[in-house]
Each structure stands twice: as C-alpha cells, then as structure tokens.
Scaffold this motif. Structure first.
Motif, PDB file in Angstrom:
ATOM      1  N   GLY A 181      38.887  46.610  34.177  1.00  0.00           N
ATOM      2  CA  GLY A 181      37.845  47.018  33.250  1.00  0.00           C
ATOM      3  C   GLY A 181      36.587  46.196  33.421  1.00  0.00           C
ATOM      4  O   GLY A 181      36.487  45.330  34.287  1.00  0.00           O
ATOM      5  N   ARG A 182      35.622  46.469  32.572  1.00  0.00           N
ATOM      6  CA  ARG A 182      34.330  45.796  32.685  1.00  0.00           C
ATOM      7  C   ARG A 182      34.023  44.849  31.545  1.00  0.00           C
ATOM      8  O   ARG A 182      33.206  43.966  31.666  1.00  0.00           O
ATOM      9  CB  ARG A 182      33.219  46.836  32.754  1.00  0.00           C
ATOM     10  CG  ARG A 182      33.314  47.675  33.976  1.00  0.00           C
ATOM     11  CD  ARG A 182      32.175  48.647  34.019  1.00  0.00           C
ATOM     12  NE  ARG A 182      32.326  49.496  35.186  1.00  0.00           N
ATOM     13  CZ  ARG A 182      31.595  50.539  35.408  1.00  0.00           C
ATOM     14  NH1 ARG A 182      30.656  50.883  34.544  1.00  0.00           N
ATOM     15  NH2 ARG A 182      31.786  51.259  36.482  1.00  0.00           N
ATOM     16  N   GLY A 183      34.637  45.049  30.406  1.00  0.00           N
ATOM     17  CA  GLY A 183      34.256  44.267  29.234  1.00  0.00           C
ATOM     18  C   GLY A 183      35.258  43.202  28.860  1.00  0.00           C
ATOM     19  O   GLY A 183      36.432  43.232  29.237  1.00  0.00           O
ATOM     20  N   TRP A 184      34.742  42.235  28.093  1.00  0.00           N
ATOM     21  CA  TRP A 184      35.572  41.151  27.608  1.00  0.00           C
ATOM     22  C   TRP A 184      36.628  41.668  26.642  1.00  0.00           C
ATOM     23  O   TRP A 184      37.775  41.243  26.685  1.00  0.00           O
ATOM     24  CB  TRP A 184      34.699  40.097  26.927  1.00  0.00           C
ATOM     25  CG  TRP A 184      35.490  39.116  26.131  1.00  0.00           C
ATOM     26  CD1 TRP A 184      35.565  39.031  24.780  1.00  0.00           C
ATOM     27  CD2 TRP A 184      36.362  38.101  26.635  1.00  0.00           C
ATOM     28  NE1 TRP A 184      36.410  38.021  24.403  1.00  0.00           N
ATOM     29  CE2 TRP A 184      36.920  37.429  25.547  1.00  0.00           C
ATOM     30  CE3 TRP A 184      36.725  37.700  27.915  1.00  0.00           C
ATOM     31  CZ2 TRP A 184      37.810  36.389  25.675  1.00  0.00           C
ATOM     32  CZ3 TRP A 184      37.620  36.647  28.037  1.00  0.00           C
ATOM     33  CH2 TRP A 184      38.145  36.010  26.932  1.00  0.00           C
ATOM     34  N   ARG A 185      36.253  42.604  25.792  1.00  0.00           N
ATOM     35  CA  ARG A 185      37.189  43.106  24.789  1.00  0.00           C
ATOM     36  C   ARG A 185      38.404  43.772  25.444  1.00  0.00           C
ATOM     37  O   ARG A 185      39.540  43.547  25.050  1.00  0.00           O
ATOM     38  CB  ARG A 185      36.471  44.089  23.873  1.00  0.00           C
ATOM     39  CG  ARG A 185      37.329  44.567  22.743  1.00  0.00           C
ATOM     40  CD  ARG A 185      36.542  45.433  21.792  1.00  0.00           C
ATOM     41  NE  ARG A 185      37.402  45.862  20.703  1.00  0.00           N
ATOM     42  CZ  ARG A 185      37.049  46.674  19.774  1.00  0.00           C
ATOM     43  NH1 ARG A 185      35.818  47.161  19.749  1.00  0.00           N
ATOM     44  NH2 ARG A 185      37.867  47.012  18.827  1.00  0.00           N
TER      45      ARG A 185
ATOM     46  N   ALA B  56      45.111  41.048  28.294  1.00  0.00           N
ATOM     47  CA  ALA B  56      45.751  39.736  28.390  1.00  0.00           C
ATOM     48  C   ALA B  56      46.665  39.491  27.195  1.00  0.00           C
ATOM     49  O   ALA B  56      47.768  38.944  27.357  1.00  0.00           O
ATOM     50  CB  ALA B  56      44.687  38.641  28.480  1.00  0.00           C
ATOM     51  N   SER B  57      46.245  39.904  26.009  1.00  0.00           N
ATOM     52  CA  SER B  57      47.077  39.711  24.815  1.00  0.00           C
ATOM     53  C   SER B  57      48.401  40.446  24.935  1.00  0.00           C
ATOM     54  O   SER B  57      49.459  39.909  24.592  1.00  0.00           O
ATOM     55  CB  SER B  57      46.341  40.195  23.568  1.00  0.00           C
ATOM     56  OG  SER B  57      45.189  39.427  23.352  1.00  0.00           O
TER      57      SER B  57
END
Length: 101
Positions: free
Chosen positions: A42-46, A52-53
C-alpha cells in the motif's frame, strides 16, 4: 558488552538480556516470512499500520498457543518470567476507572 543495568546485576541476567536481541531478530524474521509483514504494497501509513497490527496479532496468538500447549523450546523462557510488576493494572480496567461526578 556494555550495559546500562545496575552494577549488582547477576551475570545470568546480563546474558539473558544480551541474548534477547536474537529472539527479537528471529521474531521479526518470522513476522516477515510466515505472517506476511513484508508483503504490504500500500501507499499510506494507516494501511501499513493496520496490516502490521494484524500480522503482530496473528503472531501473538500463535505464540500464546505454543505456550499453552507447551513443548516449544523457542518460547520456554517467556513462560518462566513475567515482565509485569506485581502492582500492574491494565489500562481500561475497572480498577483504573475515572471517578464520575
């Protein structure tokens, strides 16, 4: 080795803390290879944070299952010691509830 632990720390404890790095490295390698932590495109931090979570939650579940079932050399030391202080109260528990007025 250099350490910031107390001067009276036993050698056994120093060795345990020093070797903890290798356990963390191995866990990170397992997360990347077995649970897909390195497959995020993906591209975003969210999105990465959610990915990752979920990977870490799945890994935590598997470690918990290994500890419950026993027979795992890798996580045997985790079972023996608790990193939580005896007076620890989890966030959000009724014991830490804010008074309502």
């Amino acid at each position: 080795w250099l350490s910031t632990l107390a001067a009276g720390t036993p050698v056994d404890r120093l060795v345990q803390v020093a070797k903890m790095r290798w356990r963390i490295e191995r866990d990170y390698q397992d997360l990347k290879q077995e649970f897909g932590l390195g497959h995020f495109e993906g591209r975003g931090w969210r999105g990465f944070h959610h990915h990752a979570s979920l990977c870490i939650a799945a890994y935590g579940f598997l470690v918990a299952q290994r500890l419950i079932q026993g027979g795992s050399k890798k996580n045997a030391a985790i079972r023996d010691t608790s990193g939580l202080p005896s007076d620890y109260v989890p966030r959000g528990s009724p014991a830490r509830a804010a008074p309502r007025g």
